[in-house]
Design an enzyme around this catalytic site. Structure first.
Site, PDB file in Angstrom:
ATOM      1  NE  ARG A 176      -4.296  -1.342   0.214  1.00  0.00           N
ATOM      2  CZ  ARG A 176      -4.457  -2.410  -0.564  1.00  0.00           C
ATOM      3  NH1 ARG A 176      -3.525  -2.764  -1.433  1.00  0.00           N
ATOM      4  NH2 ARG A 176      -5.566  -3.123  -0.513  1.00  0.00           N
ATOM      5  CD  GLU A 184      -3.066   3.110  -5.221  1.00  0.00           C
ATOM      6  OE1 GLU A 184      -4.111   2.472  -5.476  1.00  0.00           O
ATOM      7  OE2 GLU A 184      -2.063   2.579  -4.754  1.00  0.00           O
ATOM      8  CG  HIS A 217      -3.329  -0.814  -6.669  1.00  0.00           C
ATOM      9  ND1 HIS A 217      -3.720  -0.221  -5.504  1.00  0.00           N
ATOM     10  CD2 HIS A 217      -3.306  -2.141  -6.393  1.00  0.00           C
ATOM     11  CE1 HIS A 217      -3.939  -1.130  -4.569  1.00  0.00           C
ATOM     12  NE2 HIS A 217      -3.686  -2.321  -5.100  1.00  0.00           N
TER      13      HIS A 217
HETATM   14  O1  LIG Z   1      -6.429  -7.044  -2.897  1.00  0.00           O
HETATM   15  C1  LIG Z   1      -5.823  -6.005  -2.620  1.00  0.00           C
HETATM   16  O2  LIG Z   1      -5.711  -5.598  -1.467  1.00  0.00           O
HETATM   17  C2  LIG Z   1      -5.234  -5.206  -3.691  1.00  0.00           C
HETATM   18  O3  LIG Z   1      -4.453  -4.327  -3.447  1.00  0.00           O
HETATM   19  C3  LIG Z   1      -5.606  -5.495  -5.089  1.00  0.00           C
HETATM   20  O4  LIG Z   1      -5.346  -6.757  -5.397  1.00  0.00           O
END
Ligand SMILES: O=C(O)C(=O)CO
Length: 347
Positions: free
Chosen positions: A264, A293, A312
């Site tokens: 993240r 994002e 992402h």
């Molecule tokens: O599943 C998640 O948390 C993502 O970041 C996208 O796959």
């Protein structure tokens, strides 16, 4: 009132003829056009009335707040903030929130717990896709692939030059993993054949049962920074990990090191990362996640040749996104039946 509105949706969902029989079924709001496997599971279950935000773009917040009112279940994706405001808007009927993601930093877990709402998420089904993309991003960054294709296309390719576009190789390297879980292990398994010399990791505590599979050594955060030639961030975003990749970490890294983040954006202090990359404190960074994002196209990180930024996409394979949607649907249905979910988040 619901019957007439639902009739429109049900026709769109191929459920013509069953409208009124469904009026007593639990109501579910699906806040995004999810891949077909998940939607089929919901449709064919005969267990729920579905209302769908039938778009690739996020449902506007006000619309979401309106639509969740009175719902029994909500299937959402990671762009929806599931907080007190939303849970209040949904009201006391809401029993299950199922997110089509392994990450859950968009969910206010305390608020969900307080209300006794069950939460489903989608671990494991995306591990392979995320690990694969992490390796691709690591190689693209360390071997400067994006710069190289740009040079080839735009006339920068002159003669063969001895040190032109040189990067860093995995052979004999030390790879550090920040937050060792399934994804970290899967990344290490994929990197091992590249002749990595040593895997190290840090986490809140040693995780010997996972580390053993990849013969990774537990080290402190400082040692991770000091020793890693490649540092892959794989931890969840929590209040404890918010901004932990900051100037203190980058200052301890080698100036030949590559930093990779597919977890993240919030775990990274982007100003500090920019400073580390632009001053040559570290050699490069590959980011699949940022804050915010999308990252604005005029963001300073986009100006750096040694920073590769992806939008992402770590879990973005057809197989994985379908599997995520199927698991999210099955979590939702099980939760609404009062059965154990295939993957329930323990609150
Ligand atoms: O599943 C998640 O948390 C993502 O970041 C996208 O796959």
């Amino acid at each position: 009132m619901w019957c007439s509105r639902a009739a429109v949706r049900q026709v769109a969902l191929g459920l013509r003829g069953t409208q009124c029989a469904m009026a007593t079924l639990p109501r579910v709001y699906v806040s995004r056009k999810v891949p077909p496997q998940g939607l089929d599971i919901l449709r064919k279950s005969g267990q729920v009335q579905i209302e769908l935000w039938d778009s690739d773009d996020p449902v506007p917040r006000q619309e979401l707040l309106k639509k969740v009112k009175g719902c029994d279940g909500l299937l959402c994706v990671l762009t929806e903030k599931i907080d007190a405001e939303l849970l209040d808007a949904a009201g006391p009927n809401l029993k299950v929130v199922s997110t089509m993601s392994v990450g859950f930093d968009h969910l206010s877990l305390d608020e969900l717990k307080k209300r006794g709402i069950h939460v489903g998420y989608t671990p494991e089904v995306l591990t392979d896709a995320v690990a694969e993309l992490t390796v691709a991003l690591l190689l693209a960054t360390s071997r400067r692939l994006i710069e190289a294709t740009h040079e080839a296309k735009t006339g920068g390719w002159g003669t063969w030059r001895t040190l032109w576009l040189c990067g860093y190789e995995l052979a004999n390297s030390t790879v550090g993993i920040l937050g060792l879980g399934r994804i970290g292990v899967a990344i290490a398994e994929r990197l091992k054949p590249f002749k990595v010399k040593k895997f190290i990791y840090t986490d809140v505590a040693p995780r010997p049962e996972l580390a053993e599979a990849i013969q990774a050594e537990y080290v402190s955060m400082d040692e991770l920074a000091r020793q890693s030639d490649f540092l892959a961030v794989c931890c969840a975003l929590t209040p404890n990990t918010q901004g932990i990749c900051n100037k203190n970490l980058f200052a301890k890294m080698k100036n030949t090191s590559i930093f990779i983040n597919t977890s993240r954006g919030g775990v990274v202090n982007q100003e500090d990362l920019y400073a580390a990359l632009s001053s040559g404190q570290i050699a490069g960074a590959g980011l699949d996640v940022t804050t915010p994002e999308p990252l604005p196209t005029n963001h300073p990180l986009f100006t750096l040749k040694n920073c590769v930024i992806l939008p992402h996409i770590a879990s973005a394979s057809y197989t994985t996104r379908n599997a995520m949607s199927a698991l999210a649907a099955n979590n939702l249905l099980a939760g609404l039946r009062g059965d154990p979910m295939p993957k329930e988040l323990q609150l």
